[in-house]
Scaffold this motif. Structure first.
Motif, PDB file in Angstrom:
ATOM      1  N   MET A   1       2.591   4.929  -6.365  1.00 26.70           N
ATOM      2  CA  MET A   1       1.665   4.077  -7.060  1.00 26.70           C
ATOM      3  C   MET A   1       0.452   3.745  -6.187  1.00 26.70           C
ATOM      4  O   MET A   1      -0.678   3.898  -6.616  1.00 26.70           O
ATOM      5  N   TYR A   2       0.679   3.293  -4.969  1.00 27.00           N
ATOM      6  CA  TYR A   2      -0.424   2.925  -4.094  1.00 27.00           C
ATOM      7  C   TYR A   2      -1.262   4.134  -3.719  1.00 27.00           C
ATOM      8  O   TYR A   2      -2.484   4.023  -3.580  1.00 27.00           O
ATOM      9  N   THR A   3      -0.633   5.274  -3.555  1.00 28.70           N
ATOM     10  CA  THR A   3      -1.367   6.487  -3.192  1.00 28.70           C
ATOM     11  C   THR A   3      -2.398   6.829  -4.260  1.00 28.70           C
ATOM     12  O   THR A   3      -3.535   7.182  -3.941  1.00 28.70           O
ATOM     13  N   ALA A   4      -2.034   6.701  -5.520  1.00 24.20           N
ATOM     14  CA  ALA A   4      -2.964   6.987  -6.620  1.00 24.20           C
ATOM     15  C   ALA A   4      -4.113   5.981  -6.628  1.00 24.20           C
ATOM     16  O   ALA A   4      -5.274   6.361  -6.852  1.00 24.20           O
ATOM     17  N   LEU A   5      -3.821   4.718  -6.385  1.00 31.19           N
ATOM     18  CA  LEU A   5      -4.869   3.704  -6.339  1.00 31.19           C
ATOM     19  C   LEU A   5      -5.837   3.954  -5.188  1.00 31.19           C
ATOM     20  O   LEU A   5      -7.055   3.855  -5.347  1.00 31.19           O
TER      21      LEU A   5
ATOM     22  N   SER B   1       1.736   1.936   5.125  1.00 33.79           N
ATOM     23  CA  SER B   1       0.547   1.378   4.476  1.00 33.79           C
ATOM     24  C   SER B   1      -0.675   1.517   5.374  1.00 33.79           C
ATOM     25  O   SER B   1      -1.756   1.905   4.925  1.00 33.79           O
TER      26      SER B   1
END
Length: 60
Positions: free
Chosen positions: A1-5, A35
């Motif tokens: 999820m964070y990678t896409a953001l 992170s």
């Protein structure tokens, strides 16, 4: 999820907006080495030295 953001944020035209978005994403992420490494990789996309340093200072 964070990678896409993070990936979407690095495609922004404005370095200021990119760093502001990356900092907001970082604040919502678990504060661990993974992170920090994602954010350090994203910092390579920032052309402004001032804005890049703003992000890197937050990671320290």
């Amino acid at each position: 999820m964070y990678t896409a953001l993070i990936s979407a944020a690095t495609k922004m035209d404005s370095d200021f907006e990119m760093v502001s978005t990356l900092l907001a994403i970082y604040d919502s992420m678990p504060q661990d080495d993974t992170s920090k490494n994602l954010m350090k990789d994203a910092a390579d996309s920032i052309s402004s030295d001032f804005e890049r340093q703003k992000l890197l200072r937050k990671l320290q």
